[in-house]
Design an enzyme around this catalytic site. Sequence first.
Site, PDB file in Angstrom:
ATOM      1  N   CYS A   1      -4.849   5.610  -8.654  1.00 42.56           N
ATOM      2  CA  CYS A   1      -5.715   4.709  -7.905  1.00 42.56           C
ATOM      3  C   CYS A   1      -5.830   4.918  -6.394  1.00 42.56           C
ATOM      4  O   CYS A   1      -6.934   5.069  -5.871  1.00 42.56           O
ATOM      5  CB  CYS A   1      -5.312   3.277  -8.189  1.00 42.56           C
ATOM      6  SG  CYS A   1      -3.542   2.962  -8.030  1.00 42.56           S
TER       7      CYS A   1
ATOM      8  N   HIS B   1      -4.522  -1.716  -1.885  1.00 39.78           N
ATOM      9  CA  HIS B   1      -3.571  -0.662  -2.250  1.00 39.78           C
ATOM     10  C   HIS B   1      -3.662   0.570  -1.346  1.00 39.78           C
ATOM     11  O   HIS B   1      -3.471   1.696  -1.791  1.00 39.78           O
ATOM     12  CB  HIS B   1      -3.759  -0.271  -3.713  1.00 39.78           C
ATOM     13  CG  HIS B   1      -2.522   0.335  -4.322  1.00 39.78           C
ATOM     14  ND1 HIS B   1      -2.517   1.011  -5.521  1.00 39.78           N
ATOM     15  CD2 HIS B   1      -1.227   0.371  -3.892  1.00 39.78           C
ATOM     16  CE1 HIS B   1      -1.307   1.437  -5.810  1.00 39.78           C
ATOM     17  NE2 HIS B   1      -0.497   1.058  -4.828  1.00 39.78           N
TER      18      HIS B   1
END
Length: 487
Positions: free
Chosen positions: A83, A168
């Site tokens: 990710c 993130h």
Amino acid sequence: MISQWSRRGFLKACGAAAVLPFAGSAARRAVRRKPNILFVLVDDMGWTDAGCCGSRYFDTPNIDRLARQGMRFTDAYAACAVCSPTRAAVMTGRYPARLGITDWIHSRFQGGTIPASKENSTGYDFEGRPDIPLLTPTNALWMEHEEITLAEALKPAGYVSCHVGKWHLGPDDWYPDRQGFDYNIGGCDFGQPPSYYDPYYRRGQGSIPTLPPRKEGEYLTDREADEAAAFIRDHADRPFFLYLAHYAVHTPLQARQDLFDKYKTKPTTHQKNPIYGAMVESVDQALGKVLDVLDDLRLSENTLVIFTSDNGGLLGPTSNIPLRAGKGYPYEGGIREPLIVRWPGVVEPGSTCSVPVCSVDFFPTICQATGAPLPDRPIDGESILPLLTQSGPLRREALFWHFPHYRGRDVVPYSIIRQGRWKLIKYYQGRPFELFDLEHDLSERQDLSGEHPELVEELDDRLRAWLGEVGARMPRPNPLYTAPASG
């Protein structure tokens, strides 16, 4: 690769709309009005995790509606099979290898300790361990402030920006509101939510620090949709950039009870997890809510909508058949993504495109669509507006990936080049190459590297040149490694 504008010129840019390289009065009117941007990024959603992408298990009427109203890409790729690197590529238009973010970023609760110097490490992992063949580059813990994000690029053009959901890309000092976003709702260093149920808390991880609890038990994806809809209503009178980056469908696997009950009794296919199915449908419902708000406010005609994922579907919760493998792997199941783009008056409804595109392309595409200048640095992506308008081809010939890390028990450091129908995977441990003809072997079952040594050499030369160009950090032999005794 695109590179233009001085940094001073970029920072002073007024954002006047540029004339796009395609004809059509509707397109020109859309650009002059400065289109709103809705970018929906789903976490871990696989290539076939929607009805319009082939699933007969997941009910996704709103994703399917978006595909009927826009263009669906069959060969869209995430910039990485995990990710954080893909998210950094979306934000900057630059390959993860150039950014130094080549693996998922460890949050603080996972041991991602921020050094007092606040400088990303340039060291190597596994030093001093004789059981690991390669020393691998230590991954970054944040995306540097020197990078220019989409929010920062659009600000001089008068855009208000909002991040909702998973970020993130670093802890507090590198949150979305420190990287150009006007609003940050839910973005922090977490790669997964503590829980999908309000108050979104888990012992050992804590709560999402940028999403205060408001209604016990409220499902996180529903909350994200509600926050996104509220932002649109509050900023309907000016151009906006809404980055709706769902935490779903990442683990922990937790679903709304009503949707779980539905999937418990639903006939299964190779996709059969009822919790995951309920999570996919919750994402679909969230998309429907946001699209309905655009319709209610009469903003749909002037909003560019992009819907995609950050990496392949996680094996276990879903199946990526006919693609091989899933999240983390160098095969198509790890990097090929759903991608749908809708822009009324510009993109032909119900169209499809098989040209390979990548996460790095969104930055230059959005900049061109809004008239925002590109920053003074190499931009690895290419605007896909010629594909969206069916007015011409892309200039590039190849796409690249670089993952210089181990993952689990069966993924060793690798790099990839896709050029036309050919895909070469280069491994830095064990077998050196795999070569696949994706036109005739989408499932990557037949390695042709032994049959086409000249092609392998050609693609490897191009791959190695690219690795040098972007300054990719490479794994290196571990001088302490001792191979296990045979027999």
